[in-house]
Design a protein around this motif. Structure first.
Motif, PDB file in Angstrom:
ATOM      1  N   ASN A 152     -10.831  -2.044  -5.783  1.00 48.51           N
ATOM      2  CA  ASN A 152     -11.104  -1.428  -7.082  1.00 48.51           C
ATOM      3  C   ASN A 152     -11.806  -0.092  -6.976  1.00 48.51           C
ATOM      4  O   ASN A 152     -11.845   0.678  -7.920  1.00 48.51           O
ATOM      5  N   ASN A 153     -12.408   0.166  -5.814  1.00 49.37           N
ATOM      6  CA  ASN A 153     -13.115   1.430  -5.621  1.00 49.37           C
ATOM      7  C   ASN A 153     -12.166   2.546  -5.196  1.00 49.37           C
ATOM      8  O   ASN A 153     -12.584   3.674  -5.005  1.00 49.37           O
ATOM      9  N   GLU A 154     -10.876   2.221  -5.003  1.00 53.36           N
ATOM     10  CA  GLU A 154      -9.936   3.219  -4.517  1.00 53.36           C
ATOM     11  C   GLU A 154      -8.644   3.099  -5.323  1.00 53.36           C
ATOM     12  O   GLU A 154      -7.730   2.374  -4.966  1.00 53.36           O
ATOM     13  N   THR A 155      -8.580   3.815  -6.420  1.00 46.17           N
ATOM     14  CA  THR A 155      -7.412   3.771  -7.283  1.00 46.17           C
ATOM     15  C   THR A 155      -6.597   5.038  -7.128  1.00 46.17           C
ATOM     16  O   THR A 155      -7.079   6.056  -6.635  1.00 46.17           O
ATOM     17  N   THR A 156      -5.332   4.956  -7.532  1.00 47.55           N
ATOM     18  CA  THR A 156      -4.438   6.111  -7.471  1.00 47.55           C
ATOM     19  C   THR A 156      -4.206   6.613  -8.884  1.00 47.55           C
ATOM     20  O   THR A 156      -3.569   5.929  -9.694  1.00 47.55           O
ATOM     21  N   PRO A 157      -4.714   7.791  -9.232  1.00 49.49           N
ATOM     22  CA  PRO A 157      -4.559   8.313 -10.598  1.00 49.49           C
ATOM     23  C   PRO A 157      -3.095   8.573 -10.921  1.00 49.49           C
ATOM     24  O   PRO A 157      -2.280   8.816 -10.021  1.00 49.49           O
ATOM     25  N   PRO A 158      -2.716   8.538 -12.174  1.00 45.87           N
ATOM     26  CA  PRO A 158      -1.349   8.868 -12.578  1.00 45.87           C
ATOM     27  C   PRO A 158      -0.974  10.272 -12.100  1.00 45.87           C
ATOM     28  O   PRO A 158      -1.779  11.198 -12.176  1.00 45.87           O
ATOM     29  N   GLY A 159       0.249  10.414 -11.619  1.00 45.75           N
ATOM     30  CA  GLY A 159       0.708  11.711 -11.136  1.00 45.75           C
ATOM     31  C   GLY A 159       0.362  11.980  -9.691  1.00 45.75           C
ATOM     32  O   GLY A 159       0.698  13.048  -9.155  1.00 45.75           O
ATOM     33  N   TYR A 160      -0.290  11.029  -9.034  1.00 45.27           N
ATOM     34  CA  TYR A 160      -0.661  11.174  -7.626  1.00 45.27           C
ATOM     35  C   TYR A 160      -0.043  10.052  -6.799  1.00 45.27           C
ATOM     36  O   TYR A 160       0.360   9.012  -7.336  1.00 45.27           O
ATOM     37  N   TYR A 161       0.029  10.284  -5.506  1.00 43.63           N
ATOM     38  CA  TYR A 161       0.492   9.266  -4.560  1.00 43.63           C
ATOM     39  C   TYR A 161      -0.536   9.170  -3.446  1.00 43.63           C
ATOM     40  O   TYR A 161      -1.033  10.195  -2.965  1.00 43.63           O
ATOM     41  N   ARG A 162      -0.871   7.941  -3.038  1.00 41.57           N
ATOM     42  CA  ARG A 162      -1.827   7.758  -1.960  1.00 41.57           C
ATOM     43  C   ARG A 162      -1.069   7.505  -0.650  1.00 41.57           C
ATOM     44  O   ARG A 162      -0.258   6.588  -0.557  1.00 41.57           O
ATOM     45  N   VAL A 163      -1.321   8.332   0.331  1.00 39.66           N
ATOM     46  CA  VAL A 163      -0.595   8.293   1.600  1.00 39.66           C
ATOM     47  C   VAL A 163      -0.852   6.972   2.319  1.00 39.66           C
ATOM     48  O   VAL A 163      -1.985   6.513   2.429  1.00 39.66           O
ATOM     49  N   LYS A 164       0.242   6.368   2.815  1.00 36.42           N
ATOM     50  CA  LYS A 164       0.130   5.161   3.620  1.00 36.42           C
ATOM     51  C   LYS A 164       0.705   5.424   5.006  1.00 36.42           C
ATOM     52  O   LYS A 164       1.316   6.475   5.257  1.00 36.42           O
ATOM     53  N   ARG A 165       0.504   4.486   5.911  1.00 35.47           N
ATOM     54  CA  ARG A 165       0.920   4.661   7.297  1.00 35.47           C
ATOM     55  C   ARG A 165       2.420   4.937   7.396  1.00 35.47           C
ATOM     56  O   ARG A 165       3.234   4.279   6.755  1.00 35.47           O
ATOM     57  N   GLY A 166       2.791   5.938   8.185  1.00 38.48           N
ATOM     58  CA  GLY A 166       4.194   6.272   8.392  1.00 38.48           C
ATOM     59  C   GLY A 166       4.750   7.296   7.422  1.00 38.48           C
ATOM     60  O   GLY A 166       5.893   7.746   7.581  1.00 38.48           O
ATOM     61  N   ASP A 167       3.976   7.687   6.414  1.00 37.07           N
ATOM     62  CA  ASP A 167       4.457   8.664   5.430  1.00 37.07           C
ATOM     63  C   ASP A 167       4.558  10.063   6.031  1.00 37.07           C
ATOM     64  O   ASP A 167       3.774  10.443   6.897  1.00 37.07           O
ATOM     65  N   THR A 168       5.528  10.813   5.548  1.00 36.09           N
ATOM     66  CA  THR A 168       5.616  12.250   5.801  1.00 36.09           C
ATOM     67  C   THR A 168       5.767  12.925   4.444  1.00 36.09           C
ATOM     68  O   THR A 168       6.121  12.271   3.451  1.00 36.09           O
ATOM     69  N   LEU A 169       5.526  14.225   4.402  1.00 41.30           N
ATOM     70  CA  LEU A 169       5.655  14.939   3.136  1.00 41.30           C
ATOM     71  C   LEU A 169       7.109  14.911   2.652  1.00 41.30           C
ATOM     72  O   LEU A 169       7.366  14.864   1.451  1.00 41.30           O
TER      73      LEU A 169
END
Length: 260
Positions: free
Chosen positions: A48-65
């Motif tokens: 709950n202390n780490e939310t993803t605001p609307p319009g954003y994406y939170r990077v996860k393992r293996g992601d590239t731009l």
């Protein structure tokens, strides 16, 4: 008697050793919290202390731009600009990436023109009435008409797993742009796609062309419908084919109904 004394000393020593070991044993440390970073745009993580605001994406393992751009329907270059990334290759797990255009951004791709309204058609001179073939080209909004990007048999239909269709062909056959647009990615950094071209057609539609042998365009190029953009290949796959995807606002949809 001497032997008995030595035996007693040995027992005392062993008891002392066992007592010290027992006292020095401490409880196992509490395991670290594991945060689920699989949430997409506008989703919240488990913590709950780490939310993803609307319009954003939170990077996860293996992601590239490039991957984030494909899944959000945006150009990787635009994402780098919106997020002030001097090096697009340096993104870390947990980073927040803005995936919606900021208020001051400019549209980089011309939108698909809307068909004339019924009122406008009624006011048009009779001599200018379009022929049947021309009228066939008008598409109801929202929509886009796509030409087939390759000649060949569809060997894999669209599904939630495939995210697109596979078109079989021969090595080196031309791959063409399905519609007018701008090349927003040309490279091979997305695992499972091989040599890939991504074309953005407007702020809604984006097409992807994977497994090419060679690429004929580069990032930033404007392309026309039917223009050659690559040659069919088998990079990062086990057969010669084109994997073709259509994304609507980043979401993969079945491209077959859009193909003419």
């Amino acid at each position: 008697m001497n032997i008995l004394f030595k035996y007693l000393l040995l027992l005392v020593a062993m008891a002392s050793l066992l007592l010290n070991v027992g006292c020095s044993t401490t409880p196992r440390a509490k395991p670290a919290n594991v945060v689920d970073r699989s949430g997409g745009i506008g989703a919240s993580s488990v913590n709950n202390n780490e939310t993803t605001p609307p319009g954003y994406y939170r990077v996860k393992r293996g992601d590239t731009l490039a991957r984030i751009g494909l899944d959000s329907g945006q150009s990787p270059r635009d994402l780098a600009q919106w997020n002030n990334l001097s090096n697009p290759n340096l993104i870390e797990v947990g980073d927040l990436i803005l995936v919606k255009p900021p208020a001051n951004s400019k549209m980089t791709v011309k939108p698909i023109p809307k068909p004339a309204s019924d009122a406008a058609k009624a006011d048009a001179p009779k001599g200018d009435t379009p022929k049947a073939e021309s009228a066939k080209e008008i598409v109801a909004e929202p929509g886009i008409r796509l030409s087939w990007p390759a000649k060949g048999k569809v060997t894999e239909d669209f599904s939630e797993k495939t995210k697109g269709i596979d078109i079989a062909g021969k090595l080196g056959e031309p791959i063409t742009a399905a519609s007018d647009g701008k090349v927003v990615y040309a490279g091979n950094s997305l695992r499972g796609y091989g040599n890939l071209v991504i074309i953005k057609h407007d702020n809604t539609y984006l097409t992807a062309y994977a497994h090419n042998r060679t690429l004929s365009v580069k990032e930033g190029d404007a392309v026309k419908k039917g223009q050659k953009i690559a040659e069919m290949g088998d990079t990062d796959t086990n057969s010669v084919k084109l994997h073709f995807e259509l994304r609507v606002n980043g979401k993969p949809v079945n491209p077959t109904p859009y193909l003419q």
